[in-house]
Design a protein around this motif. Structure first.
Motif, PDB file in Angstrom:
ATOM      1  N   TYR A 175       0.837  -1.198   0.000  1.00  0.00           N
ATOM      2  CA  TYR A 175       0.000   0.000   0.000  1.00  0.00           C
ATOM      3  C   TYR A 175       0.875   1.252   0.000  1.00  0.00           C
ATOM      4  CZ  TYR A 175      -3.331  -3.442   1.815  1.00  0.00           C
ATOM      5  OH  TYR A 175      -4.103  -4.555   1.994  1.00  0.00           O
ATOM      6  N   TYR A 228       0.522   5.398   0.928  1.00  0.00           N
ATOM      7  CA  TYR A 228      -0.274   6.460   1.537  1.00  0.00           C
ATOM      8  C   TYR A 228       0.526   7.748   1.455  1.00  0.00           C
ATOM      9  CZ  TYR A 228      -3.014   2.706   3.763  1.00  0.00           C
ATOM     10  OH  TYR A 228      -3.800   1.597   4.007  1.00  0.00           O
ATOM     11  N   LEU A 253      -3.544  11.586   6.557  1.00  0.00           N
ATOM     12  CA  LEU A 253      -3.044  10.398   5.852  1.00  0.00           C
ATOM     13  C   LEU A 253      -4.071   9.963   4.816  1.00  0.00           C
ATOM     14  CD1 LEU A 253      -1.479   8.047   8.512  1.00  0.00           C
ATOM     15  CD2 LEU A 253      -0.613   8.385   6.215  1.00  0.00           C
ATOM     16  N   PHE A 290      -4.971   7.375   1.495  1.00  0.00           N
ATOM     17  CA  PHE A 290      -4.666   6.196   0.690  1.00  0.00           C
ATOM     18  C   PHE A 290      -4.417   6.624  -0.755  1.00  0.00           C
ATOM     19  CE2 PHE A 290      -4.999   2.055  -1.096  1.00  0.00           C
ATOM     20  CZ  PHE A 290      -5.783   2.177  -2.235  1.00  0.00           C
ATOM     21  N   ALA A 321      -1.330 -10.545   3.380  1.00  0.00           N
ATOM     22  CA  ALA A 321      -2.482 -10.578   2.480  1.00  0.00           C
ATOM     23  C   ALA A 321      -3.350  -9.382   2.814  1.00  0.00           C
ATOM     24  CB  ALA A 321      -3.253 -11.892   2.636  1.00  0.00           C
ATOM     25  N   THR A 322      -4.414  -9.193   2.044  1.00  0.00           N
ATOM     26  CA  THR A 322      -5.169  -7.961   2.208  1.00  0.00           C
ATOM     27  C   THR A 322      -6.159  -7.980   3.372  1.00  0.00           C
ATOM     28  OG1 THR A 322      -6.750  -8.746   0.569  1.00  0.00           O
ATOM     29  CG2 THR A 322      -5.014  -7.257  -0.200  1.00  0.00           C
ATOM     30  N   ASP A 323      -6.643  -9.128   3.790  1.00  0.00           N
ATOM     31  CA  ASP A 323      -7.654  -9.156   4.842  1.00  0.00           C
ATOM     32  C   ASP A 323      -7.066  -8.576   6.121  1.00  0.00           C
ATOM     33  OD1 ASP A 323      -9.859 -11.709   6.260  1.00  0.00           O
ATOM     34  OD2 ASP A 323      -9.580  -9.589   6.720  1.00  0.00           O
ATOM     35  N   ILE A 324      -7.477  -7.355   6.436  1.00  0.00           N
ATOM     36  CA  ILE A 324      -6.850  -6.643   7.544  1.00  0.00           C
ATOM     37  C   ILE A 324      -7.254  -7.214   8.897  1.00  0.00           C
ATOM     38  CG2 ILE A 324      -8.553  -4.820   7.939  1.00  0.00           C
ATOM     39  CD1 ILE A 324      -6.065  -2.887   7.899  1.00  0.00           C
ATOM     40  N   ILE A 371      -1.588  -7.869   9.765  1.00  0.00           N
ATOM     41  CA  ILE A 371      -1.157  -6.539  10.181  1.00  0.00           C
ATOM     42  C   ILE A 371      -0.426  -5.865   9.032  1.00  0.00           C
ATOM     43  CG2 ILE A 371       0.390  -5.273  11.730  1.00  0.00           C
ATOM     44  CD1 ILE A 371      -0.128  -7.394  13.829  1.00  0.00           C
ATOM     45  N   GLN A 372      -0.712  -4.568   8.859  1.00  0.00           N
ATOM     46  CA  GLN A 372       0.057  -3.783   7.901  1.00  0.00           C
ATOM     47  C   GLN A 372       1.270  -3.201   8.604  1.00  0.00           C
ATOM     48  OE1 GLN A 372      -2.013  -0.813   5.593  1.00  0.00           O
ATOM     49  NE2 GLN A 372      -3.657  -2.234   5.036  1.00  0.00           N
ATOM     50  N   TYR A 401     -14.079  -2.300  10.635  1.00  0.00           N
ATOM     51  CA  TYR A 401     -13.054  -2.582  11.621  1.00  0.00           C
ATOM     52  C   TYR A 401     -12.426  -1.239  11.986  1.00  0.00           C
ATOM     53  CZ  TYR A 401     -13.300  -7.432   9.873  1.00  0.00           C
ATOM     54  OH  TYR A 401     -13.711  -8.680   9.493  1.00  0.00           O
ATOM     55  N   PHE A 459      -9.181   0.919  14.098  1.00  0.00           N
ATOM     56  CA  PHE A 459      -7.775   0.794  14.470  1.00  0.00           C
ATOM     57  C   PHE A 459      -7.260   2.100  15.088  1.00  0.00           C
ATOM     58  CE2 PHE A 459      -7.191  -3.002  11.862  1.00  0.00           C
ATOM     59  CZ  PHE A 459      -8.218  -2.866  10.947  1.00  0.00           C
ATOM     60  N   TYR A 485      -3.332   3.735  15.407  1.00  0.00           N
ATOM     61  CA  TYR A 485      -1.915   3.630  15.110  1.00  0.00           C
ATOM     62  C   TYR A 485      -1.182   4.766  15.815  1.00  0.00           C
ATOM     63  CZ  TYR A 485      -2.648   0.278  11.295  1.00  0.00           C
ATOM     64  OH  TYR A 485      -2.965  -0.841  10.558  1.00  0.00           O
ATOM     65  N   LEU A 493       0.879  -0.316  14.821  1.00  0.00           N
ATOM     66  CA  LEU A 493      -0.459  -0.631  15.291  1.00  0.00           C
ATOM     67  C   LEU A 493      -0.498  -0.689  16.812  1.00  0.00           C
ATOM     68  CD1 LEU A 493      -3.371  -1.506  14.543  1.00  0.00           C
ATOM     69  CD2 LEU A 493      -2.540  -3.872  14.615  1.00  0.00           C
ATOM     70  N   LYS A 551      -6.774  -2.852  17.763  1.00  0.00           N
ATOM     71  CA  LYS A 551      -7.810  -2.914  16.740  1.00  0.00           C
ATOM     72  C   LYS A 551      -9.082  -3.515  17.313  1.00  0.00           C
ATOM     73  CE  LYS A 551      -6.057  -7.332  14.977  1.00  0.00           C
ATOM     74  NZ  LYS A 551      -5.437  -8.032  13.814  1.00  0.00           N
ATOM     75  N   LEU A 589     -12.322  -5.650  15.924  1.00  0.00           N
ATOM     76  CA  LEU A 589     -12.907  -6.382  14.804  1.00  0.00           C
ATOM     77  C   LEU A 589     -14.351  -6.765  15.118  1.00  0.00           C
ATOM     78  CD1 LEU A 589      -9.885  -8.737  13.962  1.00  0.00           C
ATOM     79  CD2 LEU A 589     -10.394  -6.461  13.041  1.00  0.00           C
ATOM     80  N   PHE A 614      -3.174   8.087  15.206  1.00  0.00           N
ATOM     81  CA  PHE A 614      -4.135   8.071  14.108  1.00  0.00           C
ATOM     82  C   PHE A 614      -5.198   7.010  14.354  1.00  0.00           C
ATOM     83  CE2 PHE A 614      -2.175  10.893  11.067  1.00  0.00           C
ATOM     84  CZ  PHE A 614      -0.831  10.859  11.379  1.00  0.00           C
ATOM     85  N   SER A 637     -11.566   0.484   8.336  1.00  0.00           N
ATOM     86  CA  SER A 637     -11.630  -0.238   7.071  1.00  0.00           C
ATOM     87  C   SER A 637     -12.984  -0.925   6.999  1.00  0.00           C
ATOM     88  CB  SER A 637     -10.513  -1.270   6.952  1.00  0.00           C
ATOM     89  OG  SER A 637     -10.800  -2.401   7.751  1.00  0.00           O
ATOM     90  N   GLY A 678      -7.961  -4.241   2.930  1.00  0.00           N
ATOM     91  CA  GLY A 678      -6.839  -3.719   3.692  1.00  0.00           C
ATOM     92  C   GLY A 678      -6.690  -2.223   3.555  1.00  0.00           C
ATOM     93  N   LEU A 680      -7.076   1.404   4.306  1.00  0.00           N
ATOM     94  CA  LEU A 680      -7.391   2.107   5.541  1.00  0.00           C
ATOM     95  C   LEU A 680      -7.764   3.557   5.255  1.00  0.00           C
ATOM     96  CD1 LEU A 680      -4.485   0.742   7.738  1.00  0.00           C
ATOM     97  CD2 LEU A 680      -6.901   0.421   8.224  1.00  0.00           C
TER      98      LEU A 680
END
Lengths: 116, 115
Positions: free
Chosen positions: A33, A35, A43, A45, A97-100, A104-105, B32, B34, B36, B46, B49, B51, B90, B94, B101, B103
């Motif tokens: 990603y 930003y 911030l 995207f 992977a993308t599923d947040i 973790i990003q 979801y 978060f 940060y 992070l 979070k 969920l 922050f 999402s 993913g 944000l």
């Protein structure tokens, strides 16, 4: 390396020049990603890549901005004909992977771009 | 679409005092949430979070946040802050199911802890 690496850490350029910002994600991370962090805008995207799928470019502010990801690893964000309003910190993040919910990003320290 | 509002751009507080950083969100779908933290010249890290499930979530460094669906809020709290907590915080959201993913961040809150 152990984390997301961005280069250069600082870039000063003249208005109208093109710049390239590089991001090395964590090895094995398929999602990447970009930003932008700017004064007054917070911030935002810009774009994301997931494996070999077409990137989501919905956040790119103009057609002067483009990004590519070669070989599913390193990514380059290119800004053509830079303007002063492009001055910002550009952050890159990667995840397995993308599923947040499950992934973790991890963020790099960013590239601070100053357009004079 | 989702959006996030952080109500305070700067929060000054004395060391060992409690602190609350406010965050409100809007969304037409489940989300979801978060928090940060960004220390000077570093990337985002992070903190915690939400969920699903328990509305009180605990994170690193003694921080916790409470999800309030009726007020669409996700405020961050710490009962006793340290000088080392000085940073920018922050809030982000999402999409829930089907997320990519991506944000959406708030504007950020600078926490200034004074001795």
């Amino acid at each position: 390396g152990a984390g997301v690496s961005q280069s250069p850490s600082n870039k000063v350029t003249e208005k109208g020049k093109d710049v390239e910002l590089r991001c090395d994600p964590i090895s094995g991370h398929t999602a990447l990603y970009w930003y932008r962090q700017s004064l007054g805008q917070g911030l935002e995207f810009l774009i994301y890549f997931q494996g070999n799928s077409a990137p989501d470019k919905s956040g790119l502010p103009s057609d002067r901005f483009s990004a590519e990801r070669t070989g599913g690893s390193v990514s380059t964000l290119t800004i053509q004909r830079t303007q002063q309003e492009d001055s910002a910190v550009y952050l890159c993040a990667s995840s397995l992977a993308t599923d947040i919910a499950k992934n973790i990003q991890y963020f790099g320290a960013g590239t601070r771009l100053s357009v004079l | 679409a989702q959006s996030v509002t952080q109500l305070d751009s700067q929060v000054p507080v004395f060391e060992e005092a409690p602190v609350e950083l406010r965050c409100n969100y809007s969304s037409s779908v489940s989300v979801y949430l978060f928090w940060y933290v960004q220390y000077p010249n570093q990337g985002l890290q992070l903190l915690l979070k939400y969920l699903s499930g328990s509305t009180l979530v605990k994170g690193i460094n003694g921080f916790e946040a409470e999800f309030n669906k009726s007020q669409t809020s996700f405020h961050l709290r710490k009962p006793s802050v340290h000088i080392s907590d000085t940073a920018e915080y922050f809030c982000a959201v999402s999409r829930g199911s089907g997320n990519t993913g991506k944000l959406i961040f708030g504007q950020g809150t600078t926490l200034q802890v004074k001795p």
